[in-house]
Scaffold this motif. Structure first.
Motif, mmCIF file in Angstrom:
data_model
loop_
_atom_site.group_PDB
_atom_site.id
_atom_site.type_symbol
_atom_site.label_atom_id
_atom_site.label_comp_id
_atom_site.label_asym_id
_atom_site.label_seq_id
_atom_site.Cartn_x
_atom_site.Cartn_y
_atom_site.Cartn_z
ATOM 1 N N ALA A 110 0.811 -1.213 0.000
ATOM 2 C CA ALA A 110 0.000 0.000 0.000
ATOM 3 C C ALA A 110 0.845 1.264 0.000
ATOM 4 O O ALA A 110 0.347 2.347 -0.318
ATOM 5 N N PHE A 111 2.122 1.140 0.344
ATOM 6 C CA PHE A 111 3.019 2.294 0.377
ATOM 7 C C PHE A 111 3.905 2.355 -0.874
ATOM 8 O O PHE A 111 4.854 3.122 -0.927
ATOM 9 N N SER A 112 3.592 1.526 -1.872
ATOM 10 C CA SER A 112 4.433 1.429 -3.056
ATOM 11 C C SER A 112 4.023 2.455 -4.102
ATOM 12 O O SER A 112 3.031 3.176 -3.960
ATOM 13 N N ALA A 113 4.791 2.501 -5.193
ATOM 14 C CA ALA A 113 4.484 3.387 -6.309
ATOM 15 C C ALA A 113 3.227 2.901 -7.036
ATOM 16 O O ALA A 113 2.824 1.741 -6.915
ATOM 17 N N ARG A 114 2.608 3.793 -7.799
ATOM 18 C CA ARG A 114 1.366 3.453 -8.488
ATOM 19 C C ARG A 114 1.549 2.312 -9.490
ATOM 20 O O ARG A 114 0.637 1.526 -9.722
ATOM 21 N N GLU A 115 2.719 2.206 -10.087
ATOM 22 C CA GLU A 115 2.955 1.154 -11.079
ATOM 23 C C GLU A 115 3.459 -0.123 -10.422
ATOM 24 O O GLU A 115 4.192 -0.903 -11.018
ATOM 25 N N HIS A 116 3.043 -0.352 -9.191
ATOM 26 C CA HIS A 116 3.487 -1.507 -8.413
ATOM 27 C C HIS A 116 3.241 -2.811 -9.169
ATOM 28 O O HIS A 116 2.173 -3.027 -9.734
ATOM 29 N N LEU A 117 4.240 -3.665 -9.168
ATOM 30 C CA LEU A 117 4.172 -4.972 -9.819
ATOM 31 C C LEU A 117 4.505 -6.041 -8.798
ATOM 32 O O LEU A 117 5.358 -5.841 -7.928
ATOM 33 N N CYS A 118 3.834 -7.173 -8.906
ATOM 34 C CA CYS A 118 4.038 -8.273 -7.949
ATOM 35 C C CYS A 118 4.548 -9.520 -8.664
ATOM 36 O O CYS A 118 4.303 -9.715 -9.859
ATOM 37 N N PHE A 119 5.224 -10.387 -7.909
ATOM 38 C CA PHE A 119 5.569 -11.700 -8.449
ATOM 39 C C PHE A 119 4.292 -12.477 -8.770
ATOM 40 O O PHE A 119 4.272 -13.293 -9.688
ATOM 41 N N LEU A 120 3.219 -12.229 -8.006
ATOM 42 C CA LEU A 120 1.948 -12.892 -8.282
ATOM 43 C C LEU A 120 1.432 -12.525 -9.670
ATOM 44 O O LEU A 120 0.773 -13.338 -10.329
ATOM 45 N N ASP A 121 1.725 -11.323 -10.134
ATOM 46 C CA ASP A 121 1.345 -10.915 -11.487
ATOM 47 C C ASP A 121 2.183 -11.633 -12.544
ATOM 48 O O ASP A 121 1.692 -11.954 -13.629
ATOM 49 N N LEU A 122 3.467 -11.853 -12.236
ATOM 50 C CA LEU A 122 4.414 -12.371 -13.223
ATOM 51 C C LEU A 122 4.420 -13.894 -13.300
ATOM 52 O O LEU A 122 4.460 -14.470 -14.394
ATOM 53 N N VAL A 123 4.417 -14.552 -12.140
ATOM 54 C CA VAL A 123 4.485 -16.017 -12.109
ATOM 55 C C VAL A 123 3.483 -16.555 -11.078
ATOM 56 O O VAL A 123 3.849 -17.113 -10.047
ATOM 57 N N PRO A 124 2.190 -16.409 -11.348
ATOM 58 C CA PRO A 124 1.175 -16.817 -10.367
ATOM 59 C C PRO A 124 1.179 -18.308 -10.055
ATOM 60 O O PRO A 124 0.786 -18.720 -8.959
ATOM 61 N N GLU A 125 1.640 -19.107 -11.019
ATOM 62 C CA GLU A 125 1.620 -20.562 -10.830
ATOM 63 C C GLU A 125 2.639 -21.048 -9.809
ATOM 64 O O GLU A 125 2.575 -22.186 -9.348
ATOM 65 N N ARG A 126 3.605 -20.177 -9.406
ATOM 66 C CA ARG A 126 4.627 -20.601 -8.454
ATOM 67 C C ARG A 126 4.778 -19.613 -7.290
ATOM 68 O O ARG A 126 5.769 -19.649 -6.570
ATOM 69 N N THR A 127 3.780 -18.732 -7.103
ATOM 70 C CA THR A 127 3.892 -17.695 -6.080
ATOM 71 C C THR A 127 2.876 -17.877 -4.956
ATOM 72 O O THR A 127 1.679 -18.056 -5.204
ATOM 73 N N TYR A 128 3.373 -17.839 -3.736
ATOM 74 C CA TYR A 128 2.540 -17.754 -2.539
ATOM 75 C C TYR A 128 2.590 -16.288 -2.095
ATOM 76 O O TYR A 128 3.640 -15.800 -1.665
ATOM 77 N N TYR A 129 1.471 -15.598 -2.224
ATOM 78 C CA TYR A 129 1.410 -14.152 -1.978
ATOM 79 C C TYR A 129 0.827 -13.885 -0.589
ATOM 80 O O TYR A 129 -0.229 -14.412 -0.236
ATOM 81 N N ILE A 130 1.530 -13.062 0.201
ATOM 82 C CA ILE A 130 1.097 -12.748 1.566
ATOM 83 C C ILE A 130 0.915 -11.243 1.722
ATOM 84 O O ILE A 130 1.751 -10.451 1.263
ATOM 85 N N ASN A 131 -0.179 -10.859 2.359
ATOM 86 C CA ASN A 131 -0.400 -9.465 2.711
ATOM 87 C C ASN A 131 -1.056 -9.431 4.091
ATOM 88 O O ASN A 131 -1.433 -10.478 4.625
#
Length: 352
Positions: A273-294
């Motif tokens: 939530a404190f990142s830049a507007r163009e924030h990119l995640c590993f979940l966006d790039l490789v969702p099949e191998r990413t465990y995303y935590i927030n």
């Protein structure tokens, strides 16, 4: 006849709101002994006149001192310093990250009041589904998609904290051949869980953006050559404890190595939530191998112990079995506070 206050009015140095500086000055003088325990504090109007501030400012300062247990109001007599033994230390505790306390008393009381009408005895007396209530997951997904486009309610598990989400993932993946690669100065919470599970951590060299792709690729190759499996743990935004943030190009380079070396990713994105507007995640790039935590604890308040875990679809069953075994389903109160209140939409970050 009322006794005169022994305190010489002043404001503490700083850029905070005036009422906070006034309260801080009184707290400092209580600590130093300039204001004796039980001493009378100046009357509201007298203090307002002497400092040239509004009467409401004095009222807010005294209210803050009362909530801190440093002053008490006696009807018909005035405001008095308490007999609390106060010690102010100049040390700053950097061992725990907490967001600024910007939740108002009005918002909190309103949320708790709405909670009373949002829950009934039947709902409260039932076991929460291991994955969390779907309507709650849907609401969280809609909010988090402004920071990570690939957030998906179907693959989401609600947890009691981000730390619990990490613990669940590592417990589900635990095996004798498992190793974890992470920053050379690792997240303390990861170290704690790895120690409990006897998991080996491999530190990766970093630069000002965090993990170096070449160093990571080298470790991934060496681990694979030993016949072991590797998981990458990363805080891509504001890494704890260094504060480093990966650029979009760095994220893409690391993701490509994970795809090439068949490395799973645990992405701890609690500061998204404190990142830049163009924030990119590993979940966006490789969702099949990413465990995303927030987690809402780092965005809203530590009192909101609500974690979010999004996993590859084929791994949901393993994670839910861990939750079943631990009896660690999400608190219905925390998720209902999030769902029935307006905490997230009221947060300034939500309006960026």
């Amino acid at each position: 006849m009322q006794l005169k206050s022994p305190w010489e009015p002043r404001l503490a140095v700083g850029s905070e709101p005036i009422y906070q500086r006034l309260a801080a000055a009184i707290a400092e003088d209580l600590s130093s002994g300039k204001i004796p325990p039980g001493a009378r504090l100046p009357a509201h109007r007298d203090l307002s006149y002497q400092l040239g501030v509004g009467l409401g400012t004095v009222t807010k300062a005294y209210g803050l001192l009362e909530r801190q247990g440093l002053a008490s109001s006696v009807h018909g007599r005035g405001m008095f310093a308490t007999k609390k033994n106060l010690t102010i230390t100049k040390a700053i505790d950097l061992s725990v990250n907490v967001p600024p306390n910007i939740m108002s008393d009005r918002l909190l009381s309103g949320t708790l009041a709405s909670l009373a009408s949002a829950i009934d005895a039947k709902t409260f007396g039932a076991y929460t589904p291991p994955q969390g209530i779907f309507q709650h997951r849907l609401a969280l997904a809609g909010w988090l998609q402004r920071y990570c486009a690939s957030v998906d309610a179907e693959r989401m598990i609600l947890c009691n904290s981000g730390q619990q989400a990490l613990s669940i993932v590592l417990a589900a993946l635990l095996a004798p051949d498992l190793c974890i690669a992470t920053d050379d100065l690792p997240f303390p919470g990861l170290q704690m869980i790895a120690g409990l599970l006897s998991l080996q951590l491999f530190g990766i060299k970093t630069d000002f953006e965090g993990i170096l792709p070449s160093a990571f690729d080298k470790i991934a190759h060496e681990i694979a050559a030993k016949g072991k499996r590797l998981i990458l743990f990363t805080n891509p935004t504001a890494q704890n404890p260094t504060g480093k943030t990966m650029s979009r190009s760095r994220l893409k380079d690391i993701a490509e190595i994970c795809r090439h070396r068949d490395v799973l990713i645990i992405e701890d994105d609690v500061y998204s939530a404190f990142s830049a507007r163009e924030h990119l995640c590993f979940l966006d790039l490789v969702p099949e191998r990413t465990y995303y935590i927030n987690s809402l604890a780092k965005i809203l308040t530590p009192g909101m112990r609500l974690g979010i875990l999004i996993a590859p679809s084929d791994q949901l069953g393993n994670l839910l079995r861990v939750i079943h075994a631990q009896g660690s389903t999400v608190s219905p109160i925390a998720s209902l506070v999030m769902y029935s209140g307006s905490w997230m939409e009221s947060h300034p970050i939500s309006r960026r």
